[in-house]
Design an enzyme around this catalytic site. Structure first.
Site, short mmCIF file in Angstrom:
data_model
loop_
_atom_site.label_atom_id
_atom_site.label_comp_id
_atom_site.label_asym_id
_atom_site.label_seq_id
_atom_site.Cartn_x
_atom_site.Cartn_y
_atom_site.Cartn_z
N ARG A 1 0.80 -1.24 0.00
CA ARG A 1 0.00 0.00 0.00
C ARG A 1 0.83 1.30 0.00
O ARG A 1 0.49 2.26 0.68
CB ARG A 1 -0.96 0.02 1.19
CG ARG A 1 -2.01 -1.08 1.15
CD ARG A 1 -2.93 -0.99 2.34
NE ARG A 1 -2.23 -1.33 3.57
CZ ARG A 1 -2.69 -1.11 4.79
NH1 ARG A 1 -3.86 -0.54 4.94
NH2 ARG A 1 -2.00 -1.46 5.85
N CYS B 1 -28.01 -2.77 4.47
CA CYS B 1 -27.75 -1.34 4.33
C CYS B 1 -27.22 -1.01 2.96
O CYS B 1 -27.13 -1.88 2.09
CB CYS B 1 -26.79 -0.85 5.41
SG CYS B 1 -25.29 -1.79 5.59
N HIS C 1 -23.79 7.65 9.35
CA HIS C 1 -22.59 8.08 8.63
C HIS C 1 -22.27 9.54 8.88
O HIS C 1 -21.23 10.03 8.48
CB HIS C 1 -22.76 7.81 7.14
CG HIS C 1 -22.99 6.35 6.86
ND1 HIS C 1 -24.26 5.83 6.76
CD2 HIS C 1 -22.14 5.33 6.71
CE1 HIS C 1 -24.15 4.52 6.54
NE2 HIS C 1 -22.88 4.19 6.52
N TRP D 1 -17.93 -10.66 0.60
CA TRP D 1 -16.77 -9.89 1.05
C TRP D 1 -15.51 -10.74 1.22
O TRP D 1 -14.58 -10.37 1.92
CB TRP D 1 -17.13 -9.11 2.33
CG TRP D 1 -18.09 -7.97 2.05
CD1 TRP D 1 -18.45 -7.50 0.81
CD2 TRP D 1 -18.81 -7.17 2.98
NE1 TRP D 1 -19.35 -6.47 0.93
CE2 TRP D 1 -19.58 -6.23 2.25
CE3 TRP D 1 -18.88 -7.13 4.38
CZ2 TRP D 1 -20.41 -5.29 2.86
CZ3 TRP D 1 -19.70 -6.18 4.99
CH2 TRP D 1 -20.45 -5.28 4.24
N CYS E 1 -27.48 1.90 10.97
CA CYS E 1 -26.42 0.89 10.83
C CYS E 1 -25.65 0.85 12.14
O CYS E 1 -26.05 1.48 13.12
CB CYS E 1 -25.52 1.29 9.64
SG CYS E 1 -24.43 -0.04 9.08
N1 GLN Z 1 -23.87 -5.58 12.99
C1 GLN Z 1 -22.99 -4.78 12.20
C2 GLN Z 1 -22.62 -3.53 12.96
O1 GLN Z 1 -23.42 -3.01 13.67
C3 GLN Z 1 -23.61 -4.41 10.88
C4 GLN Z 1 -22.66 -3.68 9.99
C5 GLN Z 1 -23.16 -3.37 8.61
O2 GLN Z 1 -24.33 -3.35 8.34
N2 GLN Z 1 -22.28 -3.11 7.68
O3 GLN Z 1 -21.54 -3.03 12.87
ZN ZN Z 2 -25.58 -1.55 7.99
#
Ligand code: GLN
Ligand code: ZN
Length: 755
Positions: free
Chosen positions: A16, A641, A692, A559, A724
């Site tokens: 990197r 999400c 976010h 992922w 999230c």
């Molecule tokens: N359970 C995970 C968190 O709260 C969900 C993360 C995600 O949706 N990317 O971090």
């Molecule tokens: Zn999420």
């Protein structure tokens, strides 16, 4: 003579290097010229590697300090006017476009097709006035031409550029003509610089295109009829055979096709290839990390060479942007697994071997072929890949039910009786702040500075802190906070058989951000319980229900780098069985609510609509397989999400989770209209605030969003939760936001219960 080439090389450098240069420049510890030197060094290194591997052309103009789509916006003078920059950008200006500055937010960023790379979305409008500004492009090309006579610059084609842009107030296709004219200027300049070939990427050919877009190609490429180098039109990520009629009419001199994703398009292309066109055959997987089966590739290439002679080019399926740089620094990786892998540099070598075998005969590369053959054969028979117990379990799937025992309406009664939750229950998505203390403790543990016991004790402290905080906030369904997880896939991958981890297998996600997907090399199974101890501990601290937290099979798959020797859905089902085992154990330990996260569920959707059905079928099946072991009274949650769901609502409903929590706050609950219209049958927690953003949302804001939700979804089906996980936040703002959220829930309960 055939030649070998690549469509693009990763920009991040070994270990990197680019990330550290970028970040040093951003924090002021590296000067602009230092940054430029770093870029120069990387480019030179990448070209030399291609030369050393025997590639017939070296690929230039694939390097970027942030993103190649952004670079095209700059190259063609299409930077958003809101920044007020002149046509010559300083390094500072350039990064401001990508990252924002004090007066302007960054340009939007979105996923590059179905990869995990994110590009900067060009912002166009009626005032966009394309004008070429090729100084940087040409000076970097000079560097390459000093090194080699056979340099092939790559550009993103004009139609894909326009397609990937967003235009305000006008139809973006109206801008195509003006843009194509500037492309023609660039091509003319390259022609004068004695560039023989230009690679012009039109990746949108892998998508479902309307006639309007298909016809746009002819219009744009009409500008490229004179004074230009030869053009290799590159397509990837899917078959483009269905657009053959449009493509073969274009004034180009060859085509690249992806024969890894879409091997069946070879035959139609051989039939239809115009007499003077080059065919670049993408036979080395540019998006995965497995060693190429050179014999198999030669089987494909030999008849092509016979037919096409020097019109055959040999290539990876797509740019190597999506694979890590080199295996050279992987000294901790299991030797057996390592011998099965090829990162970018090893793929360059494979191309060198393939082209030599084609041009000089296989004897000329006998040794390399033998090594490859041995590795492929060993991988094929390795017990680590096969583990019969897993296969047997998959073969016996018909003996277990993949459905929950009862329908949702009955499960709901059982769950409500057990959990006794209020109207509009409150919960969070899983993670709580990953504080400096947590990270320091993990780092110390990894370095061996503290013992496993000390680390476990630290984690327990953080869990009890989180539980206490949630009780004080009066949240209804708690979480333990995921303090022990660095990453939601890695955490489980490390505990599952069949997973390997690299030290430097980084792939660029965007800008300086890189991810290191783990490698699924073998049959997946769960040697022992993964989360039960933690869940049991967290539950012991409170009388309220604490959710067991798992990552779902589709997200684990999506992922990771996945096996190429079995269908994706087979791997997904293996992951599902492992998670199913964990669900069963959590349930046995008395955990009443289990969340199986599937944030990546939607991003697995194929690019072409015709393939959606198949994907959704197996993805839903994998989720259900992991969840269906739950008793009626065990409540299964899932979380998604990042994206729109309205086009896949039937599939989401088919997953049959008792509760789904989703990201909705940024779309002001518009997303929920879809759930409402569709009459989504189970319970839903629409995210009431955007995690976010560091801002603490007010009660009014959240109340307004919930009020909208109540209009479209029956109130008995609704939960209240953030968008999230909260891992990137600090406790202070988290506490404030959740406090407001709980107040909103209480106020709404009063209002609606009284009514
Ligand atoms: N359970 C995970 C968190 O709260 C969900 C993360 C995600 O949706 N990317 O971090
Ligand atoms: Zn999420």
């Amino acid at each position: 003579m055939a030649i070998a080439h690549i469509l693009g090389y990763p920009r991040i450098g070994e270990k990197r290097v680019l990330k550290f240069a970028q970040e040093s420049f951003w924090n002021g510890s590296l000067t602009a010229s230092g940054l430029q030197e770093a870029g120069k060094g990387l480019r030179k290194q990448h070209w030399k590697k291609q030369q050393r591997s025997g590639l017939g052309l070296i690929t230039a103009s694939d390097f970027t300090f942030y993103d190649h789509v952004l670079d095209h916006a700059v190259l063609f003078g299409a930077t958003p006017s809101r920044f007020g920059f002149s046509s010559v950008l300083s390094e500072q200006d350039y990064f401001a476009l990508a990252r924002g500055n004090a007066s302007q937010p960054a340009m939007e960023m979105t996923k590059w097709f179905d990869t995990n790379y994110h590009y900067i979305v060009p912002e166009l409008d009626a005032d966009t006035n394309f004008s070429i500004n090729a100084h940087d492009f040409l000076s970097r090309l000079d560097e390459a031409q000093k090194l080699s006579k056979a340099v092939k610059p790559v550009i993103l084609g004009p139609v894909s550029f326009i397609y990937l842009s967003k235009a305000k107030g006008i139809d973006r296709l109206d801008l195509l003509n003006a843009l194509a004219e500037q492309y023609a200027h660039l091509l003319k300049e390259l022609y004068y610089r004695k560039i023989e070939w230009v690679q012009i990427d039109e990746p949108i050919f892998a998508l479902d295109l309307s006639d309007e877009w298909l016809n746009a190609f002819e219009r744009a490429y009409a500008w490229f009829r004179t004074s230009r180098p030869k053009l290799l039109l590159t397509t990837y990520f899917g078959s483009v055979a269905r657009y053959q009629g449009y493509i073969t009419n274009l004034p180009v001199d060859g085509i690249h096709i992806d024969l890894i994703r879409a091997p069946a398009q070879l035959a139609p292309w051989l039939n239809a290839l115009p007499g003077h066109w080059v065919l670049s055959a993408g036979v080395v997987d540019g998006r995965n990390i497995w060693r190429n089966d050179l014999d198999k590739s030669l089987q494909i290439l030999k008849p092509l060479a016979q037919k096409l002679g020097d019109r055959l080019w040999i290539a990876p399926s797509c740019s190597l942007l999506h694979t890590p740089v080199t295996l050279a620094h992987e000294d901790k990786l299991d030797a057996e697994v390592k011998s099965w892998l090829a990162f970018s540099d090893e793929k360059l070598e494979e191309l060198g071997v393939l082209v030599k075998a084609i041009n000089e005969g296989e004897d000329a590369v006998a040794e390399a072929l033998a090594v490859s053959r041995a590795a492929i054969a060993a991988r094929h028979v390795s017990p680590r890949v096969r583990s019969e117990a897993v296969n047997a379990r998959l073969a016996a799937l018909n003996e277990i039910s993949e459905e929950r025992a009862s329908r949702f309406s009955e499960r709901r009664n059982a769950q409500h009786a057990r959990l006794n939750l209020p109207l509009l229950p409150t919960t969070t998505i899983g993670s709580f702040p990953q504080t400096a203390e947590i990270r320091a403790s993990r780092a110390a543990f990894k370095k061996g500075e503290i013992t496993a016991e000390q680390y476990a004790a630290d984690m327990k402290n953080h869990i009890s802190y989180a539980i206490r905080a949630q009780e004080e906030l009066d949240i209804d369904v708690l979480v333990h906070g995921e303090t022990e997880r660095n990453d939601m896939v890695e955490y489980f991958g490390e505990q599952l058989a069949g997973y390997a981890f690299t030290q430097n297998g980084w792939v660029q996600s965007y800008g300086s951000r890189c991810v290191k997907p783990p490698v699924i090399y073998g049959n997946i199974y769960r040697p022992k319980a993964m989360t039960v101890g933690t869940a049991r501990y967290a539950q012991s601290l409170t009388a309220r229900p604490v959710k067991g937290m798992l990552t779902g099979p589709v997200t684990m798959l999506q992922w990771s780098f996945v096996r190429d020797d079995q269908p994706r859905q087979t791997t997904a089902l293996q992951l599902a069985l492992a998670i199913r085992d964990e669900v069963a154990d959590l349930q046995r330990a008395g955990i009443a609510v289990i969340q199986i996260d599937e944030p990546a569920f939607r991003e697995g959707l194929p690019l072409q609509g015709a393939e959606w059905r198949h994907y959704l079928d197996w993805a839903v099946r994998a989720f259900k397989l992991s969840a269906s072991v739950a008793d009626d009274s065990t409540q299964i949650h899932t979380h998604m999400c990042y994206s729109e769901f309205n086009d896949i609502l039937p599939a989401i409903a088919a997953m049959d989770a008792d509760v789904i929590t989703i990201e909705t706050s940024r779309s002001h609950m518009e997303l929920l209209d879809g759930f409402g219209a569709f009459k989504y049958p189970n319970e839903i927690g629409p995210g009431v605030y955007d995690i976010h953003s560091p801002r603490v949302p007010s009660e009014q804001e959240m109340a307004k969003l919930m009020q909208r939700a109540i209009e479209v979804v029956p109130i008995e089906q609704l939960w209240i939760n953030p968008d999230c996980g909260l891992k990137t936040h600090a406790w202070e703002e988290t506490r404030a936001a959740l406090q407001n959220m709980v107040s909103v829930a209480k106020a709404l309960r009063k209002k609606y219960q009284a009514a």
